[in-house]
Each structure stands twice: as C-alpha cells, then as structure tokens.
Design a protein around this motif. Sequence first.
Motif, mmCIF file in Angstrom:
data_model
loop_
_atom_site.group_PDB
_atom_site.id
_atom_site.type_symbol
_atom_site.label_atom_id
_atom_site.label_comp_id
_atom_site.label_asym_id
_atom_site.label_seq_id
_atom_site.Cartn_x
_atom_site.Cartn_y
_atom_site.Cartn_z
ATOM 1 N N PHE A 69 -55.137 67.415 94.734
ATOM 2 C CA PHE A 69 -55.060 68.694 95.445
ATOM 3 C C PHE A 69 -53.619 69.029 95.797
ATOM 4 C CE2 PHE A 69 -55.239 71.546 99.035
ATOM 5 C CZ PHE A 69 -56.320 72.378 98.787
ATOM 6 N N GLY A 70 -52.914 68.076 96.411
ATOM 7 C CA GLY A 70 -51.528 68.307 96.786
ATOM 8 C C GLY A 70 -50.612 68.477 95.590
ATOM 9 N N THR A 71 -50.873 67.703 94.534
ATOM 10 C CA THR A 71 -50.064 67.808 93.317
ATOM 11 C C THR A 71 -50.140 69.205 92.718
ATOM 12 O OG1 THR A 71 -50.311 65.449 92.809
ATOM 13 C CG2 THR A 71 -49.775 66.905 90.973
ATOM 14 N N LEU A 72 -51.346 69.777 92.685
ATOM 15 C CA LEU A 72 -51.552 71.076 92.033
ATOM 16 C C LEU A 72 -51.150 72.252 92.912
ATOM 17 C CD1 LEU A 72 -54.978 70.327 90.329
ATOM 18 C CD2 LEU A 72 -52.787 70.682 89.169
ATOM 19 N N SER A 145 -55.775 66.669 86.202
ATOM 20 C CA SER A 145 -56.387 67.388 85.079
ATOM 21 C C SER A 145 -57.911 67.385 85.192
ATOM 22 C CB SER A 145 -55.956 66.783 83.743
ATOM 23 O OG SER A 145 -56.406 65.452 83.602
ATOM 24 N N ARG A 146 -58.463 66.295 85.726
ATOM 25 C CA ARG A 146 -59.910 66.245 85.914
ATOM 26 C C ARG A 146 -60.357 67.266 86.951
ATOM 27 N NH1 ARG A 146 -60.114 61.445 87.365
ATOM 28 N NH2 ARG A 146 -59.982 60.521 85.295
ATOM 29 N N LEU A 147 -59.542 67.474 87.997
ATOM 30 C CA LEU A 147 -59.863 68.488 88.999
ATOM 31 C C LEU A 147 -59.841 69.886 88.379
ATOM 32 C CD1 LEU A 147 -60.502 68.846 92.028
ATOM 33 C CD2 LEU A 147 -58.047 69.161 92.419
ATOM 34 N N LEU A 148 -58.871 70.130 87.508
ATOM 35 C CA LEU A 148 -58.821 71.419 86.814
ATOM 36 C C LEU A 148 -60.040 71.609 85.914
ATOM 37 C CD1 LEU A 148 -55.060 71.597 85.768
ATOM 38 C CD2 LEU A 148 -56.186 72.863 87.598
ATOM 39 N N ALA A 149 -60.526 70.541 85.339
ATOM 40 C CA ALA A 149 -61.665 70.631 84.426
ATOM 41 C C ALA A 149 -62.981 70.860 85.155
ATOM 42 C CB ALA A 149 -61.763 69.355 83.587
ATOM 43 N N THR A 150 -63.074 70.390 86.393
ATOM 44 C CA THR A 150 -64.383 70.372 87.069
ATOM 45 C C THR A 150 -64.479 71.276 88.284
ATOM 46 O OG1 THR A 150 -63.682 68.469 88.416
ATOM 47 C CG2 THR A 150 -64.797 67.991 86.321
ATOM 48 N N PHE A 151 -63.366 71.851 88.731
ATOM 49 C CA PHE A 151 -63.365 72.610 89.985
ATOM 50 C C PHE A 151 -62.852 74.029 89.722
ATOM 51 C CE2 PHE A 151 -61.624 72.727 94.603
ATOM 52 C CZ PHE A 151 -62.800 73.322 95.046
ATOM 53 N N PRO A 152 -63.743 74.982 89.472
ATOM 54 C CA PRO A 152 -63.323 76.350 89.121
ATOM 55 C C PRO A 152 -62.414 76.998 90.160
ATOM 56 C CG PRO A 152 -65.661 76.066 88.701
ATOM 57 C CD PRO A 152 -65.209 74.838 89.428
ATOM 58 N N TRP A 157 -57.168 79.374 91.881
ATOM 59 C CA TRP A 157 -55.971 79.297 92.718
ATOM 60 C C TRP A 157 -54.707 79.264 91.857
ATOM 61 C CZ3 TRP A 157 -53.688 79.667 97.325
ATOM 62 C CH2 TRP A 157 -52.456 79.049 97.498
ATOM 63 N N ILE A 158 -54.714 78.443 90.826
ATOM 64 C CA ILE A 158 -53.547 78.318 89.955
ATOM 65 C C ILE A 158 -53.214 79.663 89.320
ATOM 66 C CG2 ILE A 158 -52.699 77.309 87.795
ATOM 67 C CD1 ILE A 158 -52.649 75.321 90.098
ATOM 68 N N GLU A 159 -54.214 80.330 88.767
ATOM 69 C CA GLU A 159 -53.950 81.604 88.091
ATOM 70 C C GLU A 159 -53.523 82.686 89.082
ATOM 71 O OE1 GLU A 159 -55.389 82.893 84.505
ATOM 72 O OE2 GLU A 159 -57.055 81.468 84.391
ATOM 73 N N THR A 160 -54.123 82.725 90.246
ATOM 74 C CA THR A 160 -53.755 83.735 91.247
ATOM 75 C C THR A 160 -52.352 83.486 91.781
ATOM 76 O OG1 THR A 160 -56.062 84.069 91.870
ATOM 77 C CG2 THR A 160 -54.405 84.749 93.457
ATOM 78 N N THR A 161 -52.012 82.238 91.988
ATOM 79 C CA THR A 161 -50.655 81.915 92.436
ATOM 80 C C THR A 161 -49.629 82.425 91.440
ATOM 81 O OG1 THR A 161 -51.411 79.947 93.623
ATOM 82 C CG2 THR A 161 -49.080 80.046 93.060
ATOM 83 N N GLY A 162 -49.883 82.179 90.154
ATOM 84 C CA GLY A 162 -48.947 82.619 89.127
ATOM 85 C C GLY A 162 -48.915 84.121 88.946
ATOM 86 N N SER A 222 -60.173 76.441 102.305
ATOM 87 C CA SER A 222 -61.318 76.133 103.153
ATOM 88 C C SER A 222 -61.982 74.844 102.701
ATOM 89 C CB SER A 222 -62.339 77.278 103.106
ATOM 90 O OG SER A 222 -61.771 78.460 103.625
ATOM 91 N N ASN A 223 -61.722 74.457 101.450
ATOM 92 C CA ASN A 223 -62.280 73.223 100.900
ATOM 93 C C ASN A 223 -61.276 72.077 100.928
ATOM 94 O OD1 ASN A 223 -65.016 74.108 99.481
ATOM 95 N ND2 ASN A 223 -63.513 75.707 99.095
ATOM 96 N N GLY A 224 -60.057 72.368 101.337
ATOM 97 C CA GLY A 224 -59.016 71.357 101.307
ATOM 98 C C GLY A 224 -58.895 70.614 102.628
ATOM 99 N N PRO A 225 -58.187 69.492 102.612
ATOM 100 C CA PRO A 225 -58.000 68.707 103.832
ATOM 101 C C PRO A 225 -57.325 69.535 104.923
ATOM 102 C CG PRO A 225 -57.240 67.508 101.884
ATOM 103 C CD PRO A 225 -57.511 68.915 101.443
#
Length: 422
Positions: A69-72, A145-152, A157-162, A222-225
């Motif tokens: 989560f923090g890495t991404l 990468s597994r989080l990107l594959a399994t967590f829409p 978030w990644i696309e909206t940030t960019g 809301s789902n993050g630590p």
Amino acid sequence: MTARAQELSVSLSDNISTIQRFLETNKLPSLSIEQDVPFQYQANPDFTRPRDAAVLACKELLSLLTGAFGTLTSQTTAENANTQAICRFKIAESFPDKQESATFDEIADRCGLPEPEVRRIIRASLPSYIFREKSRGTVTHTAASRLLATFPLMRQWIETTGAEIHPAALKVADAIEKWPGSEEPNHTGYNIANNTTDNAFIHMSKQPGRAEKFAAAMTLFSNGPGYAPTHLVDNYPWDRHSSGTIVDVGGSHGEYSIPIAQKFSSIQRVIVQDLPHVIEQAGATAPADLQDRVTFMAHDFFQPQPVKGADVYLLRWILHDWPDTYATRILCGLVPALEKSSKVVIHEYIVPEPGQTPTVQDQTLRIFDTSMRALTNGKEREARDWKKLFAEADDRFKIEEMWTPERSSLGIIVVGWDASAV
C-alpha cells in the motif's frame, strides 16, 4: 534463514561504515543534510559504490516497512507513469491463471500489447518493487504487483493520481504566479492543467464518469491503515447522544455514519447529506435493518443547514477540500441550525508542527496538502489553522477537544456552540 529486512539493515550499516571511513581518510565532515560531500569526491568509486548500495538498501527496506500500500501510494510522477500503464493494460492481471510467474510473451498475449512494450514497462517498474525478474524473461509477482492484480480500487487510485493530481500539482507554481494570494477554488494548478475556469469538482462533473471515478479512487484511503471508520466510531463518545440525531454533512454514501448507527443502536436518526446526484445513488446503500434510522437528504453545504438542533453535525474530510474563505462559509451554513447542546465533529488531519511527527508521516501530510492546493486551493490544517478558521466563522464556536487517536491518521475536533454569546 536471516530475514530480508535484517540482511538489508546489516548491508546498510556496513556500507555507511565504509562511507564514514572514506570521509575520515579524506578529512571530510560526516554526512549531514546541512553540508554535502564536495563534488570532486562524489565520483570517487570508493564513495559511490557503498553509497549506491546503501541507497538501494534504504529503498528496499522502506518498501518492506511500508508494505505494498505504501509503496504504491508514495510513487514519484515517473514511477506513477509506468504503474498507470500496468493498470491501464491489465499487465498485473495477465498472468496465466493461479500462476505467480509468467514470461513476457505470456503476459503480452493476454494483455494485448507487443512483447517489447510489456518488457519495457515491467522492467521500468522493477526498481519500484512492482514485479521481480528472478530469471531472464520470467516475471514473478511481488506484494505490490499482486495488489494491483487483485484490488481494483488501487488501480483506480493509480490512474486517478496520474490523470488528475499529478498534472495539477505540476502547475501549482504557475497558479501561484498567475493568481497570487487567491483563495478561489478555480485559481489552481488543476485549472491551468485542464484549461478550465470551473473548479475541479464542477469540471469533472461535466464529463460522464470522471467525477465518479475520482470519488471512488479517493475512497482507497478508507480501506488503508489509519483511515478506517473504526477510528472515528471508537474514539468519540457517540453513546452520549442516545435517542439523538447525527447529520453527516457531505457524507456521500454514509461510509462513516452508517458504522456509527450500527454500533450505537440507541442513536435515533442518522441523516446523510450530499448533492442530489450523489444521494440518488446512495439511497440504496443503507443496510435493510437500518433503513428506519438512516436516511439520505440532498443538501448543498454552502446553503443554510435545514436540520435544526441535531446532536452532532459530522464533517469528515470536507473542509480540507476548500480554502479558508469557503470553509468558513460551510461552517456558517451550520449556524442557523445549532443549539446549545449541538456539537460539530470534524474528522480531518491535524497537521503537527515540523519535528513533532515521524518524517515519513510528515511527508505524507505535506503531499496531501500540496494535492489539495493543486486541485481546489484547499489545505490540510495545523491546530492553529483550525482555531483560526472557527474563530473567523463565528466566535460562538468553541473548540472543546482536538486530538489524533492512536493509530489513526485523521484527528477528531469537537466543537461546541455557545448559544448565549452575542
């Protein structure tokens, strides 16, 4: 087997010791953020080799400690550009079923991009700990990468940030230069980046799906630590408002007020307010067993509050979207409805003074602050900023408590109303 984090800490310690010996041999001062190593020494292999090894150990250790989560969510603009491509073309999802590894060719076949493009994107992401290439041409999942594959939601978030935040943030300096001192929500980096005179929220709403995508991406935290509803539910004495009414101002689908109603069955009414198009979608989200206690109401929080004498008016992550001039208007909109027993509960960042919080957390807060400035001229506020804001809105507002609960990222500000003051 020695844990990877321990291996990295040993490597870091050894390389720092090597660097220190180099500095002492050359009669140079120790490493310091106040004074850099002289330029002529920075190309010396006896300095660069241990320095580079130490930097890599720091980067990997940081990724291990902050998790996927923090890495991404802490990527640079360049890193985000590659991660956007991973999300857009479903590269992380294109491994053969239930396999942790895949070749570039297998991934290319599944995602529809040419193999050279897939290879280039993935290899650009390896330094960010998204994927690993343990053997030539074979890619293995990492936690990120597994989080990107399994967590829409993370992909959103990644696309909206960019698409929204980074382009706006890169234009902040231009906005300051063009509109010095402005507190208008349409005098921002977002306006310059998007060539619009509308504020960000209005501009997004004019393009089908854009505002909804942005709002959905923002719910990631809301789902993050540190951001889960439990921090608000468990750290304010909601039971003191038994048989009372809570108004969730700008509460969207009730993601925070519904858990309050669920835990505190004595609370008689929870009213979730938002703009009409949000309420149209939100009405069906309340659990069936709460529909007699949780209702949804269309309301523009810049207008006078229609629910009079509620026990609590909750504003969660609302005021940071707006500069002080507009945040004051939102608070003034509550005034006609307030009674002596009413409380205003704010759930937002209370930004500490520099040096009062770990640097990593402080960096996150400053990134949020810059992002809000870029989008709407909003801001994350320090304690003195909150005090000033309520004083400017109405001197009958009285801040009673202000604290950040343990393990929570957001603080709680409890504000009373002095109905006797003139």
